[in-house]
Motif scaffolding. Structure first.
Motif, PDB file in Angstrom:
ATOM      1  N   GLN A  25     -48.529  55.817 -57.160  1.00 16.72           N
ATOM      2  CA  GLN A  25     -47.523  55.802 -57.593  1.00 16.72           C
ATOM      3  C   GLN A  25     -46.707  55.078 -56.238  1.00 16.72           C
ATOM      4  O   GLN A  25     -46.947  55.579 -55.401  1.00 16.72           O
ATOM      5  CB  GLN A  25     -46.559  56.670 -57.902  1.00 16.72           C
ATOM      6  N   VAL A  26     -45.774  54.231 -56.565  1.00 19.55           N
ATOM      7  CA  VAL A  26     -44.910  53.333 -55.904  1.00 19.55           C
ATOM      8  C   VAL A  26     -44.026  54.437 -55.321  1.00 19.55           C
ATOM      9  O   VAL A  26     -42.843  54.443 -56.907  1.00 19.55           O
ATOM     10  CB  VAL A  26     -44.826  51.818 -55.375  1.00 19.55           C
ATOM     11  N   ILE A  27     -43.093  55.218 -54.417  1.00 17.94           N
ATOM     12  CA  ILE A  27     -41.846  55.630 -54.945  1.00 17.94           C
ATOM     13  C   ILE A  27     -40.677  55.580 -53.712  1.00 17.94           C
ATOM     14  O   ILE A  27     -41.322  54.881 -51.818  1.00 17.94           O
ATOM     15  CB  ILE A  27     -42.167  57.483 -54.204  1.00 17.94           C
ATOM     16  N   VAL A  48     -37.452  58.365 -55.816  1.00 18.48           N
ATOM     17  CA  VAL A  48     -37.481  57.643 -57.108  1.00 18.48           C
ATOM     18  C   VAL A  48     -38.636  57.137 -57.365  1.00 18.48           C
ATOM     19  O   VAL A  48     -38.669  56.858 -56.749  1.00 18.48           O
ATOM     20  CB  VAL A  48     -36.102  56.878 -57.595  1.00 18.48           C
ATOM     21  N   ASP A  49     -38.702  56.727 -58.501  1.00 24.67           N
ATOM     22  CA  ASP A  49     -39.930  55.684 -58.919  1.00 24.67           C
ATOM     23  C   ASP A  49     -39.159  53.979 -58.196  1.00 24.67           C
ATOM     24  O   ASP A  49     -38.254  53.377 -58.281  1.00 24.67           O
ATOM     25  CB  ASP A  49     -40.102  55.483 -60.246  1.00 24.67           C
ATOM     26  N   GLN A  50     -40.198  53.468 -57.451  1.00 29.03           N
ATOM     27  CA  GLN A  50     -39.653  52.167 -56.798  1.00 29.03           C
ATOM     28  C   GLN A  50     -38.952  51.416 -58.031  1.00 29.03           C
ATOM     29  O   GLN A  50     -38.422  50.708 -57.498  1.00 29.03           O
ATOM     30  CB  GLN A  50     -40.521  51.518 -55.900  1.00 29.03           C
ATOM     31  N   GLU A  51     -39.767  51.267 -58.633  1.00 31.72           N
ATOM     32  CA  GLU A  51     -40.670  49.897 -59.578  1.00 31.72           C
ATOM     33  C   GLU A  51     -38.630  50.766 -60.566  1.00 31.72           C
ATOM     34  O   GLU A  51     -38.102  49.762 -60.754  1.00 31.72           O
ATOM     35  CB  GLU A  51     -41.450  50.134 -60.806  1.00 31.72           C
ATOM     36  N   SER A  52     -38.948  51.525 -61.257  1.00 35.57           N
ATOM     37  CA  SER A  52     -38.267  52.071 -62.594  1.00 35.57           C
ATOM     38  C   SER A  52     -36.858  52.712 -62.551  1.00 35.57           C
ATOM     39  O   SER A  52     -36.266  52.688 -62.530  1.00 35.57           O
ATOM     40  CB  SER A  52     -38.612  52.661 -63.605  1.00 35.57           C
ATOM     41  N   ARG A  53     -36.859  53.361 -61.076  1.00 33.15           N
ATOM     42  CA  ARG A  53     -35.909  54.425 -60.014  1.00 33.15           C
ATOM     43  C   ARG A  53     -35.283  55.122 -61.028  1.00 33.15           C
ATOM     44  O   ARG A  53     -34.271  56.036 -60.951  1.00 33.15           O
ATOM     45  CB  ARG A  53     -34.224  53.124 -60.374  1.00 33.15           C
ATOM     46  N   VAL A 104     -29.930  55.341 -64.449  1.00 35.50           N
ATOM     47  CA  VAL A 104     -30.508  55.127 -64.162  1.00 35.50           C
ATOM     48  C   VAL A 104     -31.749  56.344 -64.871  1.00 35.50           C
ATOM     49  O   VAL A 104     -32.334  56.599 -65.775  1.00 35.50           O
ATOM     50  CB  VAL A 104     -32.208  55.352 -62.984  1.00 35.50           C
ATOM     51  N   ARG A 105     -31.513  57.353 -64.688  1.00 39.77           N
ATOM     52  CA  ARG A 105     -32.202  58.882 -65.512  1.00 39.77           C
ATOM     53  C   ARG A 105     -31.692  58.829 -67.182  1.00 39.77           C
ATOM     54  O   ARG A 105     -32.027  59.173 -68.551  1.00 39.77           O
ATOM     55  CB  ARG A 105     -31.509  60.157 -65.119  1.00 39.77           C
TER      56      ARG A 105
END
Length: 108
Positions: A25-27, A48-53, A104-105
């Motif tokens: 997973q890219v963070i 955070v997750d880089q894609e979804s934040r 985002v959350r």
């Protein structure tokens, strides 16, 4: 800092996990100076997750300036002043990030 006979020793660390991270997973790790005192500095972190934040974790570390003998010492002004400037900038950026993070959350 070390060339001047000082180092930063970790006095406290905290982490709060919000979601799991998985292999590959890219963070994105955000780090900022949260507070600077005469003998210590506190850094804050957000992962955070880089894609979804999506928020994965938050944390902080509190470091104490020590001399070569390991005794607490004042942070030299040459180092303290730039950290204070970053802390002041981080306050305004952090409030913007909190608003972004909240949205985002709520989406996730």
């Amino acid at each position: 800092l070390e060339a001047q006979g000082f180092s930063l020793a970790v006095a406290e660390t905290t982490v709060r996990y919000a979601a799991p991270a998985v292999f590959d997973q890219v963070i994105l790790v955000r780090t900022w100076v949260e507070a600077v005192r005469s003998r210590g500095v506190q850094f804050a972190y957000e992962i955070v997750d880089q894609e979804s934040r999506r928020l994965i974790a938050t944390g902080s570390t509190r470091l104490i300036c020590v001399d070569r003998q390991g005794k607490p010492a004042h942070i030299p002004p040459r180092w303290a002043e730039p950290m204070r400037a970053h802390a002041a900038n981080a306050v305004s950026a952090s409030s913007r990030m909190s608003k972004i993070g909240a949205s985002v959350r709520n989406e996730g």
